[in-house]
Scaffold this active site. Structure first.
Site, PDB file in Angstrom:
ATOM      1  N   GLY A  70       0.803  -1.210   0.000  1.00  0.00           N
ATOM      2  CA  GLY A  70       0.000   0.000   0.000  1.00  0.00           C
ATOM      3  C   GLY A  70       0.840   1.265   0.000  1.00  0.00           C
ATOM      4  O   GLY A  70       0.507   2.252  -0.657  1.00  0.00           O
ATOM      5  N   THR A  71       1.946   1.247   0.737  1.00  0.00           N
ATOM      6  CA  THR A  71       2.805   2.431   0.786  1.00  0.00           C
ATOM      7  C   THR A  71       3.328   2.777  -0.592  1.00  0.00           C
ATOM      8  O   THR A  71       3.300   3.932  -1.024  1.00  0.00           O
ATOM      9  CB  THR A  71       3.967   2.210   1.770  1.00  0.00           C
ATOM     10  OG1 THR A  71       3.439   2.143   3.101  1.00  0.00           O
ATOM     11  CG2 THR A  71       4.988   3.325   1.689  1.00  0.00           C
ATOM     12  N   ASN A 147      -7.528   4.423   8.832  1.00  0.00           N
ATOM     13  CA  ASN A 147      -6.913   3.279   9.495  1.00  0.00           C
ATOM     14  C   ASN A 147      -6.988   3.367  11.013  1.00  0.00           C
ATOM     15  O   ASN A 147      -6.949   2.350  11.695  1.00  0.00           O
ATOM     16  CB  ASN A 147      -5.448   3.139   9.069  1.00  0.00           C
ATOM     17  CG  ASN A 147      -4.687   4.438   9.220  1.00  0.00           C
ATOM     18  OD1 ASN A 147      -5.055   5.438   8.604  1.00  0.00           O
ATOM     19  ND2 ASN A 147      -3.640   4.444  10.008  1.00  0.00           N
ATOM     20  N   GLN A 175      -7.540   0.272   3.781  1.00  0.00           N
ATOM     21  CA  GLN A 175      -8.281  -0.287   4.922  1.00  0.00           C
ATOM     22  C   GLN A 175      -9.716  -0.648   4.568  1.00  0.00           C
ATOM     23  O   GLN A 175     -10.369  -1.385   5.290  1.00  0.00           O
ATOM     24  CB  GLN A 175      -8.275   0.711   6.090  1.00  0.00           C
ATOM     25  CG  GLN A 175      -6.908   0.996   6.666  1.00  0.00           C
ATOM     26  CD  GLN A 175      -6.332  -0.181   7.438  1.00  0.00           C
ATOM     27  OE1 GLN A 175      -7.028  -1.150   7.744  1.00  0.00           O
ATOM     28  NE2 GLN A 175      -5.057  -0.090   7.772  1.00  0.00           N
ATOM     29  N   SER A 195      -3.903  -2.974  -0.462  1.00  0.00           N
ATOM     30  CA  SER A 195      -2.830  -3.723   0.200  1.00  0.00           C
ATOM     31  C   SER A 195      -3.312  -5.120   0.554  1.00  0.00           C
ATOM     32  O   SER A 195      -4.347  -5.295   1.173  1.00  0.00           O
ATOM     33  CB  SER A 195      -2.394  -2.991   1.469  1.00  0.00           C
ATOM     34  OG  SER A 195      -1.528  -3.804   2.231  1.00  0.00           O
ATOM     35  N   HIS A 197      -2.052  -7.444   2.641  1.00  0.00           N
ATOM     36  CA  HIS A 197      -1.981  -8.002   3.999  1.00  0.00           C
ATOM     37  C   HIS A 197      -3.023  -7.402   4.944  1.00  0.00           C
ATOM     38  O   HIS A 197      -3.057  -7.726   6.128  1.00  0.00           O
ATOM     39  CB  HIS A 197      -0.573  -7.903   4.582  1.00  0.00           C
ATOM     40  CG  HIS A 197      -0.162  -6.532   5.029  1.00  0.00           C
ATOM     41  ND1 HIS A 197      -0.226  -6.132   6.345  1.00  0.00           N
ATOM     42  CD2 HIS A 197       0.313  -5.466   4.329  1.00  0.00           C
ATOM     43  CE1 HIS A 197       0.198  -4.883   6.450  1.00  0.00           C
ATOM     44  NE2 HIS A 197       0.541  -4.449   5.247  1.00  0.00           N
ATOM     45  N   THR A 233      11.059  -7.917 -11.252  1.00  0.00           N
ATOM     46  CA  THR A 233      10.541  -9.280 -11.373  1.00  0.00           C
ATOM     47  C   THR A 233       9.254  -9.437 -10.568  1.00  0.00           C
ATOM     48  O   THR A 233       9.192  -9.051  -9.409  1.00  0.00           O
ATOM     49  CB  THR A 233      11.590 -10.265 -10.840  1.00  0.00           C
ATOM     50  OG1 THR A 233      12.809 -10.060 -11.551  1.00  0.00           O
ATOM     51  CG2 THR A 233      11.137 -11.698 -11.025  1.00  0.00           C
ATOM     52  N   CYS A 320       3.312   2.394  12.662  1.00  0.00           N
ATOM     53  CA  CYS A 320       4.426   2.884  11.862  1.00  0.00           C
ATOM     54  C   CYS A 320       5.699   2.926  12.672  1.00  0.00           C
ATOM     55  O   CYS A 320       5.696   2.862  13.889  1.00  0.00           O
ATOM     56  CB  CYS A 320       4.093   4.242  11.258  1.00  0.00           C
ATOM     57  SG  CYS A 320       2.955   4.023   9.881  1.00  0.00           S
TER      58      CYS A 320
END
Lengths: 379, 124, 386
Positions: A70-71, A147, A175, A195, A197, A233, A320
């Site tokens: 996501g970042t 978030n 989120q 994202s 995860h 890759t 963070c």
């Protein structure tokens, strides 16, 4: 085993996702960019995953650009647009640091400004309209769901406003995806970040959804992958995992929502029995799984540590790495007093949580509330 | 041999086991050659009109080029030189199921056909 | 897959079983914590991340704090070059690189050129080496950075990085080395060599895809402007949630690579030599890259008089590359081989062979036999003057 109540920080990998990933982790599937048969099998798997993610968020498979998370997706959106368009960058005052810091990194070369939110964390639409009227704007970034507080932004009017002013709209849906219905097309968004995860998929993979018309300068130059927008890759196993996680999220959205919302309401009912508890953004629509609250007068860090020792994994806000114990910018933007913001605790639920765990958490809080010395947090 | 790069079947069959390769060296044999620009592909056909017609091919280039050569030699031997009248690039393209991005291989085949026609009938 | 011979390890390598086992531990229901979270699960993940960091550092003679996780070598190369130039400021900045770097370096430098950075593109010698004297000659007062790969991914040629590093340090110019093909093959000791920035990719040494690292020297400190902003991860140099399982995988792979390096290098060199002997006994087979400065695991040969596509089509049981894996989707002849002086046709008719840990002599012999048969048949087919 601790009780995990920090699903907005990350989620456990769904066993079905892992199963789908395994053949690609160590099978003979090589490099998806290579020409021979195994490369083709890998490429097919990547394209299937593209379709699965597209189906979750209502976009075309061709609009998906895989990123490492996501970042990266947020950075690519903000910086990628800024590199090709003149004009200011506007971002919601409660945006994730990945959006905010990406925008602020460009503050030396162009005007960057935050769009205010009200006390409930809702975007101030008239403030946004006024800001848009001040001059050319390249990009407006507004998250679908926050978030920390879980506040869901009603972006129905955002696209029209933003497009009328000639700007692109970027929606951080990291989120929101998998927790509430997210529809890229219906939102009218030009860019959207996702994202893996956060929806029971593997870490290390995300996506930027991008309408074909939106030109971007890549962050990662080199290699023709992702139509030249993101060299490197392909991480086939992670992409496959993300795809399956997205498909499961789409199929199970209603069930997951019902489950977590019921637990959230149970938790809020329990919190209401604790003296002085303040739930942030209580009056507006929030993610079904998120409650951010504070026990005023309490040292938030101490409370977190105590909860951790008692086997409850929660957080104060974004997970963070800065390690700073500063009050969250999200709560400050909502006008919450710094001493109260410092005491904030975020509980973010998942499909694996149970009513018993919620009850135990509330009782633990109650006991801590009674026993912890009420130290005023030094300003 | 596995067709891992997914060439069309008519191409693959002739590439895997190219028949009628070589060159006819007798005095009564014609030999023509066509090349693409920069000689990325070269196709050579040698022919004894007969009847019965005898044909051999040699080729430098991608599998499609080689298949075109093999096919031309094949058609000449099975149908005789009269076949030359009805072969053009479009015919080669469709018979061998050549994809659009390899159309130049069919054009090379057509060049060889034209050269053979000319060699057979210099006055025309 | 029985009969299938993998001689494409420079493109990617399979996960070592120990790596896979280690990764699975972090994909289960206890390993999922976010390493940045401040609770037991998060701390557990963080500890694993730091242990892996030490293992990667040990592979290259660095200290843990000098290792920044990235999503791969492409990102590491981008971060090193863009980060260094941006920190210093693009105003009148100059950087030096070669024409035969990996695409991620070439495209990054090209992009910086469009942003006003001056770039000197050095030509290799016929053996594919970048001459130290040429680098020094290209230096200007405004030179910020030299970016040079240690081992060329196509030819396997080793650049004189060890010789160059102290010379650039003396002159205060940063040196970035793409060590993707060097790690696990050549000895790398950054305690002894004054390299400032170094890129690594896990999936080239039996680790997972999607994870790499950038070495960023602390003393003297190599300063970079971050390229991914956000939560301030990796000392503020690279924000983004760390993927524990991938990092653990890279750590284990690095540990194994360090332990096996010398033995691997010897074995691989012997396998390449065996293959080269069997293939260069054919006429018209040219080696690409300086044999005297060759990494042990890469052999690049051009086969005169045949078409490269036809050659590869006749080798369905053999995994090899022609040109770098990243650019094999387009049918352009390799820019690296062109820079070595090969014409389009020869460059196109080249194969890069790269054996790996599991490659046996019987694999080499079988591969050689298949290549010889294919080359023989195609040469038979070709007109004499083609």
């Amino acid at each position: 085993m601790p009780t995990y109540l920090d699903h907005n920080a990350t989620t456990p990998l769904d066993a079905r996702v892992l199963e789908a990933m395994l053949p690609y982790l160590s099978g003979p599937y090589g490099n998806a960019s290579s020409l021979h048969r195994f490369g083709r099998a890998a490429r097919d798997a990547v394209e299937r995953a593209r379709e699965q993610v597209a189906a979750l968020v209502g976009c075309q498979p061709g609009e998906i650009v895989w990123t490492s998370g996501g970042t990266e997706a947020n950075n690519l959106a903000v910086k990628g647009v800024a590199a090709v368009r003149r004009g200011r960058l506007l971002y919601g005052a409660t945006e994730h640091p990945a959006v905010m810091e990406a925008a602020l990194a460009l503050a030396g070369e162009r005007d960057v400004a935050a769009v205010a939110v009200d006390a409930q964390g809702i975007v101030d639409w008239s403030a946004l309209a006024a800001q848009l009227a001040q001059g050319p704007v390249a990009l407006v970034a507004l998250m679908r769901a926050n978030n920390e507080t879980g506040v869901v932004q009603d972006l129905a009017r955002a696209a029209a406003l933003v497009h009328e002013a000639g700007a692109w709209l970027h929606v951080d849906a990291v989120q929101a995806a998998g927790r509430i219905a997210v529809d890229f097309r219906a939102l009218g968004a030009d860019l959207m970040s996702l994202s893996s995860h956060k929806l029971y998929g593997p870490k290390g993979i995300g996506a930027l959804v991008r309408r074909a018309e939106v030109d971007l300068v890549p962050l990662h130059h080199g290699g023709p992958q992702e139509k030249g927008l993101r060299g490197g890759t392909e991480n086939v196993a992670a992409i496959v995992g993300f795809g399956v996680a997205a498909e499961l999220a789409r199929q199970e959205l209603e069930r997951r929502t019902r489950h977590t919302l019921a637990l959230r309401e149970r938790l809020e009912a329990g919190l209401a029995t604790l003296p002085g508890v303040r739930v942030f953004a209580a009056g507006v629509e929030r993610l079904p799984n998120t409650v951010q609250f504070a026990l005023p007068g309490f040292d938030g860090e101490a409370l977190l540590m105590q909860l951790d020792r008692k086997g409850f994994a929660v957080s104060s806000g974004s997970a963070c790495a800065s390690g700073k114990h500063e009050p969250s910018h999200v709560l400050l933007a909502m006008g919450v007093e710094p001493e109260i913001a410092r005491g904030a605790i975020r509980v973010s639920l998942g499909v694996d949580n149970t009513a018993e765990q919620i009850d135990a958490f509330v009782e633990t809080l109650r006991a801590l509330h009674a026993s912890l010395s009420r130290t005023v947090v030094p300003v | 041999m596995d067709n891992v790069f997914a060439y069309p079947d008519p191409v693959w069959r002739r590439f895997v086991a190219p028949a009628r390769s070589g060159r006819l060296n007798t005095a009564d044999a014609l030999c023509v050659q066509a090349r693409t620009p920069a000689a990325a592909a070269v196709l050579e056909l040698s022919l004894r009109a007969g009847p019965p017609a005898q044909a051999r091919f040699r080729a430098f280039g991608c599998p499609v080029t080689i298949a075109v050569g093999a096919w031309l030699a094949e058609v000449l031997e099975t149908e005789g030189v009269a076949a030359l009248q009805r072969i053009d690039a479009a015919h080669i393209l469709s018979t061998l199921e050549i994809p659009q991005d390899r159309a130049h291989c069919a054009l090379l085949g057509e060049d060889v056909v034209l050269a053979l026609r000319k060699a057979l009938n210099p006055a025309v | 897959m029985s009969g299938f011979i993998d001689l494409d390890h420079a493109a990617t390598t399979p996960l070592d079983p120990a790596v896979r086992a280690a990764m699975l531990e972090w994909l289960d229901d206890t390993g999922y914590g976010n390493p940045a979270s401040d609770h037991a699960l998060g701390r557990r993940a963080r500890a694993a991340v730091e242990a892996a960091r030490a293992e990667v550092a040990a592979l290259i003679g660095a200290s843990s704090e000098e290792i920044i996780w990235t999503s791969g070598a492409t990102e590491a190369n981008n971060l090193a070059i863009k980060g260094a130039l941006e920190f210093r400021g693009a105003e009148r900045a100059h950087l030096i690189t070669s024409r035969i770097e990996h695409k991620s370096v070439v495209d990054t430098c090209r992009y910086l050129e469009t942003r006003g950075v001056r770039v000197s593109w050095l030509d290799p010698d016929p053996g594919g080496r970048i001459d130290t004297a040429r680098v020094i000659a290209a230096l200007r007062p405004e030179t910020v950075l030299v970016s040079l790969m240690w081992v060329n991914n196509e030819t396997g040629t080793i650049n004189p990085v060890a010789e160059l590093a102290p010379l650039l340090r003396e002159r205060g110019v940063l040196l970035h080395v793409d060590a993707v093909q060097a790690a696990g093959k050549l000895a790398i000791d950054l305690a002894a060599l004054p390299i400032d920035l170094l890129s690594l990719s896990a999936h080239k040494f039996y680790g997972p895809k999607g994870i790499g690292a950038l070495f960023v020297r602390k003393r003297p400190r190599a300063r970079l402007a971050p390229q991914l902003h956000g939560g301030g991860h990796e000392q503020g140099m690279r924000s983004g949630t760390l993927a524990t399982h991938q990092i653990v995988g890279m750590g284990v792979a690095a540990r194994l690579a360090a332990a096996r390096r010398a033995g691997d290098a010897e074995r691989l060199a012997a396998l390449c030599a065996r293959l080269e002997r069997q293939l260069t006994s054919l006429p018209g087979v040219l080696r690409n890259g300086d044999a005297a400065h060759a990494a042990p695991h890469i052999l690049n040969l051009s086969f005169a008089g045949i078409d490269g596509e036809s050659l590869r089509a006749r080798l369905p049981m053999l995994a090899v590359s022609s040109g770098s894996a990243c650019s094999s989707a387009t049918r352009e002849p390799s820019y690296v081989l062109r820079a070595l002086g090969r014409d389009d046709r020869l460059a196109g008719a080249s194969l890069r062979f790269s054996p790996g840990r599991a490659t046996r002599e019987t694999d080499i012999d079988a591969a050689a036999q298949q290549v010889r048969a294919a080359v023989g048949l195609l040469r038979e087919l070709a007109p004499g003057d083609a």
